[in-house]
Design a protein around this motif. Structure first.
Motif, short mmCIF file in Angstrom:
data_model
loop_
_atom_site.label_atom_id
_atom_site.label_comp_id
_atom_site.label_asym_id
_atom_site.label_seq_id
_atom_site.Cartn_x
_atom_site.Cartn_y
_atom_site.Cartn_z
N LYS A 140 -4.25 5.49 -3.75
CA LYS A 140 -4.07 4.10 -3.33
C LYS A 140 -2.60 3.71 -3.34
CE LYS A 140 -7.82 2.38 -5.83
NZ LYS A 140 -8.49 1.27 -6.51
N HIS A 141 -1.91 4.11 -4.42
CA HIS A 141 -0.49 3.80 -4.56
C HIS A 141 0.30 4.35 -3.37
CE1 HIS A 141 3.32 3.33 -7.03
NE2 HIS A 141 3.71 4.18 -6.08
N GLU A 142 0.05 5.63 -3.06
CA GLU A 142 0.79 6.26 -1.97
C GLU A 142 0.41 5.65 -0.62
OE1 GLU A 142 3.23 7.74 -3.01
OE2 GLU A 142 2.51 8.15 -5.05
N SER A 171 8.02 6.01 -11.82
CA SER A 171 6.85 5.33 -11.31
C SER A 171 5.92 6.32 -10.65
CB SER A 171 7.27 4.26 -10.32
OG SER A 171 7.97 4.87 -9.27
N LYS A 172 4.89 5.85 -10.04
CA LYS A 172 3.87 6.71 -9.46
C LYS A 172 4.45 7.81 -8.59
CE LYS A 172 -0.42 6.16 -10.55
NZ LYS A 172 -1.22 7.27 -11.03
N GLU A 173 5.38 7.45 -7.78
CA GLU A 173 5.89 8.46 -6.85
C GLU A 173 7.37 8.62 -6.95
OE1 GLU A 173 8.25 6.48 -3.91
OE2 GLU A 173 7.10 5.98 -5.64
N ASP A 174 8.03 7.54 -7.11
CA ASP A 174 9.48 7.50 -7.09
C ASP A 174 10.13 8.63 -6.43
OD1 ASP A 174 8.67 7.23 -9.99
OD2 ASP A 174 10.08 5.74 -9.45
N ASN A 227 9.15 0.44 -0.68
CA ASN A 227 9.67 0.19 -2.03
C ASN A 227 8.65 -0.47 -2.95
OD1 ASN A 227 12.33 1.10 -1.25
ND2 ASN A 227 12.39 -0.79 -0.06
N HIS A 228 8.97 -0.43 -4.22
CA HIS A 228 8.10 -1.09 -5.20
C HIS A 228 8.54 -2.55 -5.38
CE1 HIS A 228 7.79 3.22 -6.85
NE2 HIS A 228 6.73 2.97 -6.12
N ASP A 229 8.61 -3.25 -4.29
CA ASP A 229 9.06 -4.64 -4.35
C ASP A 229 7.88 -5.58 -4.63
OD1 ASP A 229 7.71 -4.50 -1.98
OD2 ASP A 229 9.48 -4.77 -0.70
N ILE A 238 -0.19 2.55 -0.05
CA ILE A 238 0.60 1.32 0.10
C ILE A 238 1.99 1.65 0.66
CG2 ILE A 238 1.58 -0.73 -1.05
CD1 ILE A 238 -0.56 -0.37 -3.25
N HIS A 239 2.52 2.80 0.25
CA HIS A 239 3.85 3.20 0.73
C HIS A 239 3.89 3.43 2.23
CE1 HIS A 239 6.22 3.10 -2.80
NE2 HIS A 239 5.51 3.99 -3.47
N ILE A 240 2.75 3.67 2.84
CA ILE A 240 2.73 3.86 4.29
C ILE A 240 3.23 2.58 4.98
CG2 ILE A 240 1.24 4.29 6.31
CD1 ILE A 240 -0.51 6.04 4.47
N ARG A 256 6.16 -7.37 -2.64
CA ARG A 256 5.06 -7.21 -1.69
C ARG A 256 4.18 -6.02 -2.11
NH1 ARG A 256 4.81 -4.51 3.72
NH2 ARG A 256 2.94 -5.31 4.74
N PHE A 257 4.86 -4.94 -2.51
CA PHE A 257 4.13 -3.76 -2.98
C PHE A 257 3.24 -4.14 -4.16
CE2 PHE A 257 3.21 -0.03 -5.39
CZ PHE A 257 3.16 1.02 -4.49
N LYS A 258 3.83 -4.87 -5.11
CA LYS A 258 3.10 -5.23 -6.31
C LYS A 258 1.90 -6.12 -6.01
CE LYS A 258 6.95 -4.44 -9.37
NZ LYS A 258 8.25 -4.95 -9.75
#
Ligand SMILES: [Zn+2]
Ligand SMILES: [Zn+2]
Length: 196
Positions: free
Chosen positions: A111-113, A193-196, A121-123, A115-117, A125-127
Motif C-alpha cells: 500500500k505504501h509503495e 522509512s518504508k522505502e526511502d 515524497n512523504h509529504d 501511494i508513491h505511484i 498529501r502522502f500522509k
C-alpha cells in the motif's frame, strides 16, 4: 633448568588437560534459557509474486478507484529496506529480508509503495492518503537489517542504495546524474522509512 622440546610438549598437554575440567565446572548447573528468538530467515516463505499482483489490483479498486497504472512488482533479495518504488521503471520492489522478519507487513508495504505511484515524497498529501488507506509511513527497524553502515541512502529515482558511515548532505545519485543533471529527483534520501 633447561626444558627440552619434548618436555615442553608434555607440559602443554598436561596444562591442557588441567584446563578442560575447569571450563566444565564454570558452566552453570541449570542451563540458562535462551530468550533469543530463533532465526526464521530460512523458515518463513513469503507469498508468490502473483499474490502481490492480486493484492495490488484489490487495493487499487478499494482505495484508488482502479485508477493507478499497474506497476511491475518483484521481490528484492539484496535490499534491506521494506520496499521501494522506482518511477522510471514503474516498479515496486518488496524487500525479502525485511519481510522475513516482519511477514505481516507485506500488504502494508505494498500500500505504501502504491501511494508513491501518485505521490513521490512523504509529504502531507502522502500522509493523508496513508491514513485513509491504512498504510504506514515509516518502516520498522531491526538489528539484522542494518548492514555494516550507519546510514542507508537511496536514490528515489532509480532505487539504488548507498550505504554510508557518515551523513551525506546534498548528495546525488551517481547513476542518474551521469549527464551532469543535478535534478531534485536524483537527490539521495535517508532510508528511515518504508522505502526511502
Ligand atoms: Zn539514481
Ligand atoms: Zn515511501
Amino acid at each position: 633448568m633447561a626444558i627440552s622440546k619434548k618436555q615442553m610438549k608434555t607440559l602443554a598437554e598436561v596444562n591442557f588437560d588441567l584446563f578442560q575440567p575447569v571450563m566444565v565446572q564454570t558452566r552453570p548447573i541449570m542451563p540458562i534459557r535462551e530468550e533469543t528468538p530463533p532465526d526464521q530467515s530460512n523458515i518463513i516463505s513469503l507469498p508468490p509474486v502473483s499474490w502481490l499482483y492480486r493484492m495490488f489490483d484489490e487495493f487499487n479498486q478499494q482505495f484508488f478507484e482502479g485508477r493507478l497504472p499497474r506497476a511491475k512488482i518483484s521481490y528484492s533479495d539484496r535490499m534491506l529496506i521494506a520496499g521501494s518504488f522506482t518511477p522510471v521503471k514503474n516498479e515496486i520492489k518488496i524487500g525479502r529480508k525485511y519481510h522475513r522478519i516482519f511477514p505481516d507487513e507485506i500488504a502494508d508495504t505494498l500500500k505504501h509503495e502504491m501511494i508513491h505511484i501518485i505521490n513521490p515524497n512523504h509529504d502531507s498529501r502522502f500522509k493523508s492518503i496513508a491514513a485513509r488507506i491504512g498504510a504506514s509511513v515509516r518502516a520498522r527497524s531491526h538489528p539484522s537489517l542494518r548492514g555494516n553502515y550507519k546510514y542507508l541512502y537511496i536514490c528515489p529515482h532509480c532505487g539504488r542504495e548507498y550505504p554510508r558511515q557518515k551523513r551525506l548532505r546534498m548528495a546525488y545519485c551517481g547513476i542518474c546524474t551521469k549527464n551532469g543533471q543535478y535534478d531534485a529527483r536524483f537527490k539521495l534520501r535517508l532510508s528511515n522509512s518504508k522505502e526511502d
